[in-house]
Every structure is written in structure tokens, then in C-alpha cells.
Design an enzyme around this catalytic site. Structure first.
Site, mmCIF file in Angstrom:
data_model
loop_
_atom_site.group_PDB
_atom_site.id
_atom_site.type_symbol
_atom_site.label_atom_id
_atom_site.label_comp_id
_atom_site.label_asym_id
_atom_site.label_seq_id
_atom_site.Cartn_x
_atom_site.Cartn_y
_atom_site.Cartn_z
ATOM 1 N N MET A 1 49.266 45.736 -13.676
ATOM 2 C CA MET A 1 48.853 47.004 -14.279
ATOM 3 C C MET A 1 49.787 48.145 -13.901
ATOM 4 S SD MET A 1 46.165 46.838 -16.187
ATOM 5 C CE MET A 1 45.655 48.562 -16.196
ATOM 6 N N GLU A 2 50.189 48.167 -12.646
ATOM 7 C CA GLU A 2 50.978 49.305 -12.170
ATOM 8 C C GLU A 2 52.400 49.316 -12.695
ATOM 9 O OE1 GLU A 2 49.926 51.899 -10.560
ATOM 10 O OE2 GLU A 2 47.899 51.121 -10.504
ATOM 11 N N THR A 3 53.061 48.167 -12.628
ATOM 12 C CA THR A 3 54.493 48.169 -12.969
ATOM 13 C C THR A 3 54.905 46.943 -13.781
ATOM 14 O OG1 THR A 3 55.075 47.023 -10.903
ATOM 15 C CG2 THR A 3 55.055 49.431 -10.841
ATOM 16 N N ALA B 1 47.473 53.440 -10.594
ATOM 17 C CA ALA B 1 46.394 53.466 -9.833
ATOM 18 C C ALA B 1 46.281 54.524 -8.949
ATOM 19 C CB ALA B 1 46.521 52.475 -8.991
#
Ligand code: CA
Length: 433
Positions: free
Chosen positions: A160-162, A20
Site C-alpha cells: 500500500m505504501e510504496t 499510512a
């Protein structure tokens, strides 16, 4: 990855995570309607590429790096970084060749948005997310209460990020950013992030050896860039440290909620809803910059996908990520807030959709045109060159479908009395050829 919007390195960091915005995920500079829609294949990889065998820098490179480091040290000290902090942070730090390679690479192959969304909101991503939500239910409820940001979007960004903290990246943040700064293509940006990283170390929030993350500088569970960390990170556990790096995600999740709150998150409002467009809808109006009150869209016959009146959550834009032959959406203010985290349209859709699924929602109703192959970067260049040659100027041919290309496609489609959805696909390229 939170990256200050102006840098919009989306592609950069994206490599590591879903990333993001805060910056990190690097998709190309913003904004385009379509560019965001196709995601570079590197965006999807969750592995830390810097773990691969790294070639050694040349003697010349090392000398140049030392010279940059010495100049930068003076700049950092002038900004209040203590010599001891600087020297400890840079101990053993050198040019990271994998970072150089990743920063310079451009993905030739891109994925279609439906493939990207399939991965981003897969059954396993959803079931892991539900388990993690349950596990951290009390904390998430408190975070939601304090920041007035829905837990589902915080969970979704974490996913989503990690992948809920399981791929936080293992690159030394100082080394990754120092390499980007040294390399020079993004020196101003990387040095500003590096100063911020040094300030974080100086404040004692984390030890240098623990300050790790994506190769492009995004750190922790929800991939904050150092400047975003300084401005938005929260100490929710109350131990005096804003710790986004440890296994406990509490501070990172609170930081994410605070970030979204600061950019205007509206609690309880959707990111968007799937809609049905009337026959003869003017697709030139389906553009994210064309935001209108819900009443305006109602007058033009827009309803929810099951024929109900469009809910009113303020101004909405119409989004047709796969052109006139795929699902359509009305997107509201919260969609724009998600894009402050990562400016790619596809990312914002994935965050919204995953969050809805974590809260019990299902798939979209209308089918994607799944038989369409993605255009490669060189095919996109070709498309831009053809359009420009025909008098529909795309303002350059970089292989990235941005607002200028979308506009040129619409103008071309209008000149041929076709549906002006501005969508770049193989059919259009074939026509132009
Ligand atoms: Ca803390």
C-alpha cells in the site's frame, strides 16, 4: 506513513503513497466514518509530484525562508543538533514550490471506496506481492516470529505504501519538511519532524543525500515519518544501522512489524470479517465508535456473510462503508491497530483486504453499489449546508464527511423514518434539494 496520530495529516502524505500513518497519509483528520471512506484522488497517485517542473521561489520568499532557517537553526542547535550536521543537511535546501502547492491543494473529486479498493488490491498488486513475499520469505518468517505480527499485514502495508518499494518518493526530506515548516500552516508539526530528521542524520543512519521520500516527510519502503522512525525503526540486519531507505527492505519491514506490535497487533486474528446483517437491523449501531462484544452482535442476529456464527476476537464494531446497500463488516482490534498507521477507514480496509488476498483470500461476497457516483467536495458542502438549514447541524460545511455530518445525516434519516445508515450519497443530496 506513520504520523503521530494527533497530527493526522493523512492527506498530506497520502499523496505519495497509499500511505499510512505514520503519518503520512494524509487524510483529513481523523476519523470520520465517511471521510475515510472516500479517498481523495491525490491519495491514489503514486508518482512523486515534486518531480514536475518546479517554479522558482520569488526573491521575497527566499529572503523570508533564510530568515526562518536562521531562527530554526538556533532552535535546532538548542536541541542538541551540531552546527556541522545542520549546515550539511541544509546545503542547497530551499523553498520547494511543488510542496507548497501540494500542501495547499484540496481535492475536489473523490473516489468511491470500491474504486479505491479495486486499485489497492488489484490483480497486479496481489501478484507482485506474492512474488515479493516468496522472494523475502525467510526474512518475513523471522520478522513474524520475532515481533508476533502476521507477515501478510507487513506485506500489505509495504504494498500500500510504496507498491513494495517501487515508489519510495524522491523528495529531499529536509527540504520537504523545511518548506512545510516555513510555510507555517503546520509549523509545529513540521519543525518537530525536521528536528527528528536532523537527529537521524546526526546518528549516522543515513547520509543527507539518501534521506529522501514523500513530499510530506514520509521515508522509505513503508513511509515512516522521522519521529516514528526514531521511536520504532529497527535494525533487523544487525549492521548497526536502521536503514529503511536502501533497496533491501529488511529493516523497513521489521520496523513496520514492530510499529504494529507496539500498538497491540494480535497475531492470527483477522482485521475483520464480512457479515450478514438481519432484516430490520438498527443501522444507527453501525458506527466505529460503537464497539461491543461479539455476543452482543450475535444476539442481534449478526452472522458471517455465509451464515456462520461470528468468530470471537474481542470487541467488534459494525462497518457499512457504502451504507445499507453495500457489504457489511465486523471489525476487530487489529483494524484499530492498522488505523494507527493511517487513520483512514478506507486505508485500513485496503490493508486488511490486500493482506487477505496475498494469503490466498478472495473478493468480498456482497456487491458494492457501483452505479453510484461519488459526491464532489462542493456537493458535500451543499449537503452539509442543507442539513444544517433543516436543523440537523453538521458543525460547519467543509466538504468532508466527518462524524458530525454522519450524525446529522442519521438524525435526518430518523426524522424521515428512513434507514439511519448515516451514508452521504447522491440520493440523499437529491432528497435534500
Ligand atoms: Ca540494518
Amino acid at each position: 506513513m506513520l504520523i503521530p496520530r494527533q497530527f493526522s495529516i493523512l492527506m498530506l502524505a497520502a499523496a505519495l503513497c497509499g500511505c499510512a500513518s505514520n503519518a503520512t497519509t494524509a487524510q483529513e483528520p481523523n476519523t470520520d466514518a465517511n471521510s475515510a471512506l472516500t479517498i481523495s484522488s491525490k491519495t491514489v497517485s503514486k508518482q512523486d509530484p515534486t518531480k514536475e517542473a518546479t517554479p522558482l521561489p520569488s526573491a521575497r520568499e527566499l529572503a523570508d525562508f533564510k530568515s526562518w532557517r536562521s531562527d530554526f537553526r538556533a532552535r535546532a542547535l538548542a536541541k542538541g543538533i551540531k552546527p556541522s550536521i545542520f549546515d550539511r543537511a541544509f546545503a542547497g535546501v530551499s523553498v520547494n514550490q511543488q510542496v507548497v502547492k501540494l500542501d495547499g491543494s484540496q481535492a475536489e473529486f473523490t473516489r468511491q471506496i470500491w474504486d479505491y479498493l479495486d486499485t489497492a488490491t488489484s490483480a497486479s498488486r496481489v501478484s507482485t506481492g506474492k512474488q515479493q513475499w516468496q522472494r523475502h520469505a525467510d526474512t518475513l518468517a523471522k520478522i513474524e516470529q520475532r515481533y508476533k505480527v502476521d507477515a501478510k499485514v507487513v506485506m500489505s502495508i509495504w504494498g500500500m505504501e510504496t507498491n513494495y518499494g517501487s515508489y519510495r518518493g524522491n523528495t529531499n526530506t529536509i527540504e520537504g519538511l523545511a518548506t512545510l515548516a516555513f510555510e507555517g500552516r503546520r509549523r509545529t508539526f513540521a519543525e518537530a519532524e525536521l528536528i527528528a530528521a536532523l537527529q537521524i542524520l546526526q546518528a549516522g543512519d543515513v547520509k543527507p543525500e539518501k534521506m529522501r521520500g514523500s513530499w510530506a516527510g514520509a521515508m522509505g519502503h513503508t513511509q515512516f515519518m522521522p519521529t516514528s522512525y526514531l521511536e520504532y525503526a529497527q535494525d533487523f540486519t544487525g549492521d548497526g544501522k536502521r536503514d529503511i531507505w536502501s533497496d533491501d527492505p529488511t529493516d523497513a519491514l521489521a520496523s513496520t512489524a514492530y510499529y504494529l506490535a507496539r500498538f497491540g497487533w494480535q497475531k492470527g486474528a483477522p482485521w475483520g470479517v464480512e457479515i450478514k446483517l438481519p432484516k430490520h437491523f438498527d443501522y444507527s449501531q453501525a458506527d466505529q465508535s460503537h464497539r461491543k462484544p461479539v455476543a452482543y452482535w450475535k444476539q442481534r442476529g449478526v452472522t458471517t456473510v455465509d451464515g456462520q456464527p461470528l468468530p470471537d476476537h474481542g470487541d467488534a464494531a459494525i462497518l457499512v462503508p457504502a451504507g445499507a446497500h453495500g457489504p457489511a463488516f465486523a471489525v476487530f482490534e487489529n483494524f484499530r491497530v492498522i488505523r494507527r498507521y493511517n487513520n483512514a477507514t478506507s486505508y485500513a480496509m485496503a490493508v486488511g483486504h490486500l493482506g487477505d488476498k496475498l494469503a490466498g483470500g478472495g473478493d468480498f461476497v456482497a456487491p458494492w453499489p457501483r452505479n453510484e457516483a461519488a459526491l464532489s467536495r462542493s456537493e458535500k458542502k451543499q449537503l452539509q449546508q442543507k442539513l444544517t438549514a433543516l436543523g440537523f447541524d453538521t458543525q460547519g460545511a467543509d466538504g468532508v464527511i466527518g462524524p458530525n455530518t454522519t450524525k446529522a445525516i442519521r438524525a435526518y434519516q430518523q426524522s424521515k423514518q428512513q434507514v439511519a445508515d448515516g451514508y452521504a450519497n447522491a440520493t440523499l443530496l437529491k432528497q435534500l434539494n
